[in-house]
Design a protein around this motif. Sequence first.
Motif, PDB file in Angstrom:
ATOM      1  N   LYS A 192     -12.574  14.829  17.696  1.00 44.33           N
ATOM      2  CA  LYS A 192     -12.213  13.397  18.398  1.00 44.33           C
ATOM      3  C   LYS A 192     -11.875  12.429  17.576  1.00 44.33           C
ATOM      4  O   LYS A 192     -12.431  12.301  16.585  1.00 44.33           O
ATOM      5  CB  LYS A 192     -13.231  13.243  19.349  1.00 44.33           C
ATOM      6  CG  LYS A 192     -13.743  14.212  20.517  1.00 44.33           C
ATOM      7  CD  LYS A 192     -14.863  13.649  21.172  1.00 44.33           C
ATOM      8  CE  LYS A 192     -15.254  14.792  22.307  1.00 44.33           C
ATOM      9  NZ  LYS A 192     -16.641  14.105  23.165  1.00 44.33           N
ATOM     10  N   ARG A 193     -10.795  11.619  18.254  1.00 42.83           N
ATOM     11  CA  ARG A 193     -10.090  10.493  17.367  1.00 42.83           C
ATOM     12  C   ARG A 193     -10.108   9.288  18.489  1.00 42.83           C
ATOM     13  O   ARG A 193      -9.922   9.514  19.534  1.00 42.83           O
ATOM     14  CB  ARG A 193      -8.725  10.783  16.888  1.00 42.83           C
ATOM     15  CG  ARG A 193      -8.742  11.764  15.938  1.00 42.83           C
ATOM     16  CD  ARG A 193      -7.187  12.296  15.886  1.00 42.83           C
ATOM     17  NE  ARG A 193      -6.952  13.121  14.619  1.00 42.83           N
ATOM     18  CZ  ARG A 193      -7.188  14.522  14.622  1.00 42.83           C
ATOM     19  NH1 ARG A 193      -7.551  15.108  15.485  1.00 42.83           N
ATOM     20  NH2 ARG A 193      -6.978  15.250  13.384  1.00 42.83           N
ATOM     21  N   GLY A 194     -10.444   7.943  17.977  1.00 48.53           N
ATOM     22  CA  GLY A 194     -10.357   6.908  18.704  1.00 48.53           C
ATOM     23  C   GLY A 194      -8.965   6.790  19.247  1.00 48.53           C
ATOM     24  O   GLY A 194      -7.857   7.023  18.702  1.00 48.53           O
ATOM     25  N   ASP A 195      -8.850   6.492  20.781  1.00 48.65           N
ATOM     26  CA  ASP A 195      -7.518   6.339  21.443  1.00 48.65           C
ATOM     27  C   ASP A 195      -7.143   5.056  21.210  1.00 48.65           C
ATOM     28  O   ASP A 195      -7.073   4.200  22.284  1.00 48.65           O
ATOM     29  CB  ASP A 195      -7.783   6.656  22.926  1.00 48.65           C
ATOM     30  CG  ASP A 195      -6.350   7.289  23.578  1.00 48.65           C
ATOM     31  OD1 ASP A 195      -5.586   6.650  23.220  1.00 48.65           O
ATOM     32  OD2 ASP A 195      -6.346   7.804  24.381  1.00 48.65           O
ATOM     33  N   ALA A 196      -6.745   4.327  20.090  1.00 47.43           N
ATOM     34  CA  ALA A 196      -6.538   2.929  20.082  1.00 47.43           C
ATOM     35  C   ALA A 196      -5.380   2.596  20.917  1.00 47.43           C
ATOM     36  O   ALA A 196      -4.373   3.225  21.123  1.00 47.43           O
ATOM     37  CB  ALA A 196      -6.127   2.727  18.455  1.00 47.43           C
ATOM     38  N   GLY A 197      -5.543   1.323  21.546  1.00 47.99           N
ATOM     39  CA  GLY A 197      -4.470   0.996  22.430  1.00 47.99           C
ATOM     40  C   GLY A 197      -4.349   1.516  23.601  1.00 47.99           C
ATOM     41  O   GLY A 197      -3.642   1.075  24.689  1.00 47.99           O
ATOM     42  N   ALA A 198      -5.555   2.455  24.055  1.00 48.46           N
ATOM     43  CA  ALA A 198      -5.912   2.808  25.419  1.00 48.46           C
ATOM     44  C   ALA A 198      -6.102   1.454  26.244  1.00 48.46           C
ATOM     45  O   ALA A 198      -6.434   0.353  25.733  1.00 48.46           O
ATOM     46  CB  ALA A 198      -7.101   3.789  25.608  1.00 48.46           C
ATOM     47  N   LYS A 199      -5.814   1.558  27.729  1.00 46.89           N
ATOM     48  CA  LYS A 199      -6.213   0.509  28.582  1.00 46.89           C
ATOM     49  C   LYS A 199      -7.479   0.551  29.352  1.00 46.89           C
ATOM     50  O   LYS A 199      -7.651   1.689  29.980  1.00 46.89           O
ATOM     51  CB  LYS A 199      -4.899   0.241  29.395  1.00 46.89           C
ATOM     52  CG  LYS A 199      -3.518   0.127  28.659  1.00 46.89           C
ATOM     53  CD  LYS A 199      -2.408  -0.104  29.617  1.00 46.89           C
ATOM     54  CE  LYS A 199      -1.061  -0.127  28.635  1.00 46.89           C
ATOM     55  NZ  LYS A 199       0.352  -0.065  29.625  1.00 46.89           N
ATOM     56  N   ILE A 200      -8.122  -0.420  29.536  1.00 47.83           N
ATOM     57  CA  ILE A 200      -9.363  -0.296  30.490  1.00 47.83           C
ATOM     58  C   ILE A 200      -8.994  -1.710  31.392  1.00 47.83           C
ATOM     59  O   ILE A 200      -8.683  -2.575  31.025  1.00 47.83           O
ATOM     60  CB  ILE A 200     -10.573  -0.749  29.510  1.00 47.83           C
ATOM     61  CG1 ILE A 200     -10.601   0.134  28.476  1.00 47.83           C
ATOM     62  CG2 ILE A 200     -11.784  -0.868  30.398  1.00 47.83           C
ATOM     63  CD1 ILE A 200     -10.980   1.658  28.702  1.00 47.83           C
ATOM     64  N   GLU A 201      -9.333  -1.067  32.499  1.00 46.37           N
ATOM     65  CA  GLU A 201      -9.265  -1.998  33.834  1.00 46.37           C
ATOM     66  C   GLU A 201     -10.609  -1.899  34.534  1.00 46.37           C
ATOM     67  O   GLU A 201     -10.971  -0.731  34.990  1.00 46.37           O
ATOM     68  CB  GLU A 201      -8.237  -2.130  34.785  1.00 46.37           C
ATOM     69  CG  GLU A 201      -6.772  -2.511  33.780  1.00 46.37           C
ATOM     70  CD  GLU A 201      -5.443  -2.856  34.873  1.00 46.37           C
ATOM     71  OE1 GLU A 201      -6.013  -2.875  36.022  1.00 46.37           O
ATOM     72  OE2 GLU A 201      -4.521  -2.812  34.402  1.00 46.37           O
ATOM     73  N   LEU A 202     -11.179  -2.913  35.202  1.00 44.27           N
ATOM     74  CA  LEU A 202     -12.387  -2.841  35.975  1.00 44.27           C
ATOM     75  C   LEU A 202     -11.984  -3.687  37.399  1.00 44.27           C
ATOM     76  O   LEU A 202     -11.804  -4.769  37.376  1.00 44.27           O
ATOM     77  CB  LEU A 202     -13.461  -3.537  35.302  1.00 44.27           C
ATOM     78  CG  LEU A 202     -14.955  -3.151  35.922  1.00 44.27           C
ATOM     79  CD1 LEU A 202     -15.032  -1.626  35.692  1.00 44.27           C
ATOM     80  CD2 LEU A 202     -15.960  -3.854  35.049  1.00 44.27           C
ATOM     81  N   ILE A 203     -11.820  -2.815  38.368  1.00 43.26           N
ATOM     82  CA  ILE A 203     -11.636  -3.225  39.864  1.00 43.26           C
ATOM     83  C   ILE A 203     -12.650  -2.907  40.787  1.00 43.26           C
ATOM     84  O   ILE A 203     -13.327  -2.108  40.832  1.00 43.26           O
ATOM     85  CB  ILE A 203     -10.137  -2.613  40.238  1.00 43.26           C
ATOM     86  CG1 ILE A 203      -9.143  -2.426  39.268  1.00 43.26           C
ATOM     87  CG2 ILE A 203      -9.637  -3.290  41.385  1.00 43.26           C
ATOM     88  CD1 ILE A 203      -7.911  -1.559  39.553  1.00 43.26           C
TER      89      ILE A 203
END
Length: 199
Positions: free
Chosen positions: A67-78
């Motif tokens: 597994k590798r870090g998914d750098a630049g992935a987006k996180i939103e909490l709604i």
Amino acid sequence: MKRAAWFGGVLAVLLCQLAYASAAHTGGVHGRVTWQYSKFIEQRNMNGMPSSGLNIKALQDKEYARKRGDAGAKIELIPVTFDKNSITEDQERAWYRDNVPPPGKNIFFAPVNQDGYYEIYDVPAGDYMLLIVSRKSKETYTYPEKRMLRYIRNWEYFDYFVLAGGEYSLRKITIQAGKTLTADRNFEYTVTYGYVGNE
């Protein structure tokens, strides 16, 4: 002089109480977003027709398959109670395009670092939808998901600016006061050979 010191002491106590009261009603979420090579590959011929095969390297090489870090992935909490019709079109566009949350709606964003780590704190306790969009793993769908449409009014705009061709996951989480929830997500990246998307 004594009066000023007394007022300063009272003000300090009030600020501490306010900070404690705020923290007592909020919580957080953190986690790691990762990707790894899929055990399958996709091959396309000159006509664009796909077929699948095994990714032998992912099955045999532990370093390759890690597994590798998914750098630049987006996180939103709604918030699950969010009403998409309660915001203007301009607010909606600023949300999708510029990561500017609509005022007073308790929508949160978080950056994902090189190791795939993210964190969001000071979130009012309650139920939320956690949206995680991979930067590495590409979408495998061509239609808007019903659960997502409950919160999104302009799917084309959202798809272009937020999803931007990335695979995503959507799940309900509960933020509890004084606690930090761990929510990890691992995506699979399928190598594509052939006419489209040569690697």
